[in-house]
Design an enzyme around this catalytic site. Structure first.
Site, PDB file in Angstrom:
ATOM      1  N   SER A  35       0.895  -1.354  -0.011  1.00 23.82           N
ATOM      2  CA  SER A  35       0.193  -0.057  -0.007  1.00 23.82           C
ATOM      3  C   SER A  35       0.944   1.292   0.123  1.00 23.82           C
ATOM      4  O   SER A  35       2.244   1.124   0.062  1.00 23.82           O
ATOM      5  CB  SER A  35      -0.856  -0.037   1.151  1.00 23.82           C
ATOM      6  N   ASN A  99       4.093 -13.856   7.693  1.00 22.12           N
ATOM      7  CA  ASN A  99       3.407 -12.971   7.661  1.00 22.12           C
ATOM      8  C   ASN A  99       2.064 -12.964   8.075  1.00 22.12           C
ATOM      9  O   ASN A  99       1.073 -12.076   8.771  1.00 22.12           O
ATOM     10  CB  ASN A  99       3.571 -11.959   6.518  1.00 22.12           C
ATOM     11  N   SER A 124     -11.279 -16.343   4.257  1.00 18.08           N
ATOM     12  CA  SER A 124     -11.879 -16.327   2.708  1.00 18.08           C
ATOM     13  C   SER A 124     -12.588 -17.387   2.489  1.00 18.08           C
ATOM     14  O   SER A 124     -12.592 -18.529   3.083  1.00 18.08           O
ATOM     15  CB  SER A 124     -10.223 -16.402   1.959  1.00 18.08           C
ATOM     16  N   TYR A 149      -1.234 -20.006   0.840  1.00 13.64           N
ATOM     17  CA  TYR A 149      -2.063 -19.029   1.323  1.00 13.64           C
ATOM     18  C   TYR A 149      -3.272 -19.410   2.014  1.00 13.64           C
ATOM     19  O   TYR A 149      -3.680 -19.006   2.921  1.00 13.64           O
ATOM     20  CB  TYR A 149      -2.238 -18.017   0.142  1.00 13.64           C
ATOM     21  N   LYS A 153      -5.041 -19.425   5.806  1.00 16.69           N
ATOM     22  CA  LYS A 153      -6.343 -19.006   6.379  1.00 16.69           C
ATOM     23  C   LYS A 153      -6.996 -19.785   7.226  1.00 16.69           C
ATOM     24  O   LYS A 153      -7.681 -19.779   8.392  1.00 16.69           O
ATOM     25  CB  LYS A 153      -7.274 -18.504   5.347  1.00 16.69           C
ATOM     26  N   ARG A 295      -6.096 -22.274 -14.803  1.00 17.99           N
ATOM     27  CA  ARG A 295      -5.156 -22.082 -13.954  1.00 17.99           C
ATOM     28  C   ARG A 295      -5.068 -23.088 -13.050  1.00 17.99           C
ATOM     29  O   ARG A 295      -6.011 -23.521 -12.412  1.00 17.99           O
ATOM     30  CB  ARG A 295      -5.474 -20.688 -13.544  1.00 17.99           C
ATOM     31  N   PRO A 296      -3.755 -23.679 -12.731  1.00 24.44           N
ATOM     32  CA  PRO A 296      -3.875 -24.777 -11.642  1.00 24.44           C
ATOM     33  C   PRO A 296      -4.368 -24.076 -10.486  1.00 24.44           C
ATOM     34  O   PRO A 296      -4.184 -23.084  -9.965  1.00 24.44           O
ATOM     35  CB  PRO A 296      -2.453 -25.166 -11.451  1.00 24.44           C
TER      36      PRO A 296
HETATM   37  P1  NAD Z   1      -4.076  -5.810   0.739  1.00 20.40           P
HETATM   38  O1  NAD Z   1      -2.985  -6.351   0.323  1.00 20.40           O
HETATM   39  O2  NAD Z   1      -4.342  -4.818  -0.197  1.00 20.40           O
HETATM   40  O3  NAD Z   1      -3.940  -5.314   2.215  1.00 20.40           O
HETATM   41  C1  NAD Z   1      -3.133  -5.637   3.168  1.00 20.40           C
HETATM   42  C2  NAD Z   1      -2.340  -4.667   3.913  1.00 20.40           C
HETATM   43  O4  NAD Z   1      -1.743  -5.026   5.104  1.00 20.40           O
HETATM   44  C3  NAD Z   1      -1.508  -3.809   2.928  1.00 20.40           C
HETATM   45  O5  NAD Z   1      -1.786  -2.322   3.186  1.00 20.40           O
HETATM   46  C4  NAD Z   1      -0.191  -4.235   3.782  1.00 20.40           C
HETATM   47  O6  NAD Z   1       0.718  -3.070   3.204  1.00 20.40           O
HETATM   48  C5  NAD Z   1      -0.347  -4.400   4.807  1.00 20.40           C
HETATM   49  N1  NAD Z   1       0.509  -5.622   5.497  1.00 20.40           N
HETATM   50  C6  NAD Z   1       0.927  -6.639   5.240  1.00 20.40           C
HETATM   51  N2  NAD Z   1       1.597  -7.322   6.054  1.00 20.40           N
HETATM   52  C7  NAD Z   1       1.836  -6.343   6.935  1.00 20.40           C
HETATM   53  C8  NAD Z   1       2.561  -6.637   8.435  1.00 20.40           C
HETATM   54  N3  NAD Z   1       3.429  -7.564   8.505  1.00 20.40           N
HETATM   55  N4  NAD Z   1       2.631  -5.544   9.161  1.00 20.40           N
HETATM   56  C9  NAD Z   1       1.800  -4.341   8.747  1.00 20.40           C
HETATM   57  N5  NAD Z   1       1.045  -4.451   7.805  1.00 20.40           N
HETATM   58  C10 NAD Z   1       1.002  -5.368   6.771  1.00 20.40           C
HETATM   59  O7  NAD Z   1      -5.092  -6.918   0.844  1.00 20.40           O
HETATM   60  P2  NAD Z   1      -6.556  -6.891   0.936  1.00 20.40           P
HETATM   61  O8  NAD Z   1      -7.109  -7.377  -0.383  1.00 20.40           O
HETATM   62  O9  NAD Z   1      -7.150  -5.556   1.479  1.00 20.40           O
HETATM   63  O10 NAD Z   1      -6.738  -8.081   1.857  1.00 20.40           O
HETATM   64  C11 NAD Z   1      -6.987  -7.904   3.318  1.00 20.40           C
HETATM   65  C12 NAD Z   1      -7.311  -9.328   3.969  1.00 20.40           C
HETATM   66  O11 NAD Z   1      -8.128  -9.986   3.455  1.00 20.40           O
HETATM   67  C13 NAD Z   1      -5.927 -10.161   3.941  1.00 20.40           C
HETATM   68  O12 NAD Z   1      -6.113 -10.703   4.984  1.00 20.40           O
HETATM   69  C14 NAD Z   1      -6.452 -11.099   2.692  1.00 20.40           C
HETATM   70  O13 NAD Z   1      -5.747 -12.517   2.743  1.00 20.40           O
HETATM   71  C15 NAD Z   1      -8.054 -11.138   3.016  1.00 20.40           C
HETATM   72  N6  NAD Z   1      -8.602 -11.458   1.816  1.00 20.40           N
HETATM   73  C16 NAD Z   1      -8.655 -10.918   0.750  1.00 20.40           C
HETATM   74  C17 NAD Z   1      -9.222 -11.320  -0.431  1.00 20.40           C
HETATM   75  C18 NAD Z   1      -9.098 -10.539  -1.668  1.00 20.40           C
HETATM   76  O14 NAD Z   1      -9.375 -10.857  -2.768  1.00 20.40           O
HETATM   77  N7  NAD Z   1      -8.548  -9.241  -1.927  1.00 20.40           N
HETATM   78  C19 NAD Z   1     -10.097 -12.481  -0.404  1.00 20.40           C
HETATM   79  C20 NAD Z   1     -10.161 -13.233   0.620  1.00 20.40           C
HETATM   80  C21 NAD Z   1      -9.465 -12.688   1.886  1.00 20.40           C
HETATM   81  C1  UD1 Z   2      -8.130 -15.864  -5.702  1.00 16.03           C
HETATM   82  C2  UD1 Z   2      -7.400 -17.053  -5.170  1.00 16.03           C
HETATM   83  C3  UD1 Z   2      -8.032 -17.095  -3.639  1.00 16.03           C
HETATM   84  C4  UD1 Z   2      -7.932 -15.640  -2.999  1.00 16.03           C
HETATM   85  C5  UD1 Z   2      -8.779 -14.836  -4.046  1.00 16.03           C
HETATM   86  C6  UD1 Z   2      -8.586 -13.269  -3.409  1.00 16.03           C
HETATM   87  C7  UD1 Z   2      -6.534 -18.553  -6.438  1.00 16.03           C
HETATM   88  C8  UD1 Z   2      -6.556 -20.049  -7.010  1.00 16.03           C
HETATM   89  N1  UD1 Z   2      -7.405 -18.336  -5.720  1.00 16.03           N
HETATM   90  O1  UD1 Z   2      -9.468 -16.261  -6.014  1.00 16.03           O
HETATM   91  O2  UD1 Z   2      -7.336 -18.047  -2.885  1.00 16.03           O
HETATM   92  O3  UD1 Z   2      -8.751 -15.619  -1.760  1.00 16.03           O
HETATM   93  O4  UD1 Z   2      -7.958 -14.697  -5.263  1.00 16.03           O
HETATM   94  O5  UD1 Z   2      -7.220 -12.679  -3.587  1.00 16.03           O
HETATM   95  O6  UD1 Z   2      -5.674 -17.842  -6.777  1.00 16.03           O
HETATM   96  N2  UD1 Z   2      -9.394 -15.465 -14.403  1.00 16.03           N
HETATM   97  C9  UD1 Z   2      -9.057 -15.224 -15.420  1.00 16.03           C
HETATM   98  N3  UD1 Z   2      -8.001 -14.639 -16.058  1.00 16.03           N
HETATM   99  C10 UD1 Z   2      -7.215 -13.734 -15.518  1.00 16.03           C
HETATM  100  C11 UD1 Z   2      -7.565 -13.799 -13.897  1.00 16.03           C
HETATM  101  C12 UD1 Z   2      -8.642 -14.448 -13.431  1.00 16.03           C
HETATM  102  O7  UD1 Z   2      -9.705 -15.936 -16.365  1.00 16.03           O
HETATM  103  O8  UD1 Z   2      -6.372 -13.099 -15.526  1.00 16.03           O
HETATM  104  C13 UD1 Z   2     -10.353 -16.119 -13.632  1.00 16.03           C
HETATM  105  C14 UD1 Z   2     -10.041 -17.299 -12.648  1.00 16.03           C
HETATM  106  O9  UD1 Z   2      -9.522 -18.245 -13.431  1.00 16.03           O
HETATM  107  C15 UD1 Z   2     -11.142 -17.380 -11.660  1.00 16.03           C
HETATM  108  C16 UD1 Z   2     -11.924 -15.857 -11.984  1.00 16.03           C
HETATM  109  O10 UD1 Z   2     -11.300 -15.212 -12.912  1.00 16.03           O
HETATM  110  O11 UD1 Z   2     -12.236 -18.318 -12.401  1.00 16.03           O
HETATM  111  C17 UD1 Z   2     -11.614 -15.247 -10.630  1.00 16.03           C
HETATM  112  O12 UD1 Z   2      -9.864 -15.113 -10.499  1.00 16.03           O
HETATM  113  P1  UD1 Z   2      -9.480 -14.452  -9.238  1.00 16.03           P
HETATM  114  O13 UD1 Z   2      -9.777 -12.956  -9.414  1.00 16.03           O
HETATM  115  O14 UD1 Z   2      -8.002 -14.672  -9.272  1.00 16.03           O
HETATM  116  O15 UD1 Z   2      -9.888 -14.816  -7.953  1.00 16.03           O
HETATM  117  P2  UD1 Z   2     -10.077 -16.340  -7.381  1.00 16.03           P
HETATM  118  O16 UD1 Z   2      -9.463 -17.328  -8.191  1.00 16.03           O
HETATM  119  O17 UD1 Z   2     -11.576 -16.618  -7.105  1.00 16.03           O
END
Ligand code: NAD
Ligand code: UD1
Length: 337
Positions: A35, A99, A124, A149, A153, A295-296
């Site tokens: 960030s 982390n 997640s 990852y 969780k 994608r695997p």
């Molecule tokens: P993000 O990377 O945008 O935000 C995470 C923030 O935490 C960043 O600003 C980063 O700088 C900070 N950070 C990381 N490690 C740190 C540390 N050791 N000390 C202090 N700050 C630290 O991610 P996000 O998309 O906002 O995700 C937030 C949470 O939600 C995460 O736990 C992620 O695993 C979870 N999550 C995200 C998604 C998604 O698709 N974005 C989906 C499911 C769960």
């Molecule tokens: C992924 C992660 C999941 C994580 C989430 C949020 C994997 C296998 N899973 O979810 O663990 O919690 O992100 O960070 O990576 N797609 C394309 N082309 C692209 C990118 C994505 O076709 O370039 C497709 C993917 O195959 C999927 C869908 O779009 O079907 C969504 O993908 P993505 O946004 O990466 O999320 P997830 O795979 O659902």
């Protein structure tokens, strides 16, 4: 005062905005690893309030200890800070265990030491893997993680279970997010993917703006209506709101057990092609894409049964896929200015 770790990240920043708009006092911890300080300005511009900010790495145990010694008025913690790139976690698993698990442990040690109890944790839908039944309820079995990852969780949820058992006064809610997308409608904050985006929506917006040549659609022979994989895409504004109601539930002691799990999604699945076409329609442009191999590790379909969150939290998503795709596009355009 509410502590938001990772509060300058994608979901954290939108949640901080929602907290400030509700009148909460907020202190953010972020190490800026994914960030930037500009996000703090964005939050301040939107809300008119500058939240407290501590640039701190949660892996630094003494620094975390000192933070809690200094801040005696923390009523609740929302813990977003973590690393979240699935592919990177396969290449560098120890970074992810340090982390995502190490920081949670330090945080819980300090919270329990200081008698603090109200934690909202970012989990997640990845914990469900490919669920046997759709939509996915919270009762669906946790399946073997497909990546380090995903494993972090699952382990985090297990750590929370053990913690509430050992400390009966400790309370937590784990929110299992489906696929968060979109940006603040002001386009002042949004998602900041580093390098090549791994997630679908930033890849679409970067292709539409010309930063990427072509979007690869991963797989077209899934067992879905059009052969492409199905996900539950939720607007980050709706997701942020879920944190507010979950926090309020803990603060008002309305929780029914000391550790609760809620699915946070829209309840509707959309295929990759449906998302691309909705993006094109709502923003009146074309996205260059081709069909590519699967994608695997990707599952065929995942979308939430949100009944529990609807009934218990009184929360439901309000914004549409189209709203999210419009806001994501405005954000991408803003980044290009
Ligand atoms: P993000 O990377 O945008 O935000 C995470 C923030 O935490 C960043 O600003 C980063 O700088 C900070 N950070 C990381 N490690 C740190 C540390 N050791 N000390 C202090 N700050 C630290 O991610 P996000 O998309 O906002 O995700 C937030 C949470 O939600 C995460 O736990 C992620 O695993 C979870 N999550 C995200 C998604 C998604 O698709 N974005 C989906 C499911 C769960
Ligand atoms: C992924 C992660 C999941 C994580 C989430 C949020 C994997 C296998 N899973 O979810 O663990 O919690 O992100 O960070 O990576 N797609 C394309 N082309 C692209 C990118 C994505 O076709 O370039 C497709 C993917 O195959 C999927 C869908 O779009 O079907 C969504 O993908 P993505 O946004 O990466 O999320 P997830 O795979 O659902």
């Amino acid at each position: 005062m509410i502590l938001v770790t990772g509060g300058l990240g994608f979901i954290g920043s939108h949640t901080v905005v929602a907290l400030l708009e509700q009148g909460y006092e907020v202190v953010i911890i972020d190490n800026l690893s994914n960030s930037s300080l500009a996000v703090l300005d964005g939050i301040t511009k939107i809300t008119g309030v500058k939240p407290h900010f501590e640039q701190l790495d949660l892996r630094n145990k003494p620094a975390v200890h000192y933070f809690f010694e200094k801040h005696k008025n923390i009523e609740g913690v929302i813990h977003f800070a973590a690393s979240k790139a699935v592919g990177e976690s396969v290449k560098n698993p120890l970074l992810y265990y340090e982390n995502n698990i190490g920081t949670l442990v330090y945080l819980l040690q300090e919270m329990t030491r200081h008698g603090l109890s109200n934690l909202i944790f970012s989990s997640s839908c990845t914990v469900y893997g490919q669920a046997a039944t759709l939509p996915i309820t919270e009762e669906a079995p946790i399946q073997k993680a497909l990546s380090p990852y995903g494993n972090t969780k699952q382990i985090s949820e297990a750590i929370l279970k053990d913690t509430v058992n050992a400390y009966p006064a400790f309370k937590a809610i784990a929110l299992r997010y489906f696929n968060p997308i979109g940006a603040h409608p002001s386009a002042l904050i949004g998602e900041l993917p580093r390098g090549t985006p791994q997630n679908l929506i930033p890849y679409i917006t970067q292709t539409a703006i010309g930063k990427r040549e072509e979007l690869a659609v991963f797989g077209s022979d899934y067992d879905t209506s059009d052969g492409t994989a199905v996900r539950d895409y939720i607007h980050v504004i709706d997701l942020a709101e879920a944190h507010i109601v979950a926090l309020a539930r803990l603060l008002a002691a309305k929780n029914k057990s000391n550790l609760e799990f809620f699915n946070i999604g829209t309840g509707t699945g959309s295929s990759v092609l449906e998302v691309i076409h909705a993006f094109e329609r709502v923003n009146k442009l074309k996205v260059n894409y081709k069909i590519a191999p699967k994608r695997p590790g990707d599952v065929t379909a995942a979308y939430a049964d949100t009944t529990l969150a609807n009934n218990e939290l009184g929360w439901q998503s309000r914004l549409s896929l189209e709203d999210a795709l419009r806001d994501a596009w405005h954000w991408e355009q803003k980044l290009a200015e």
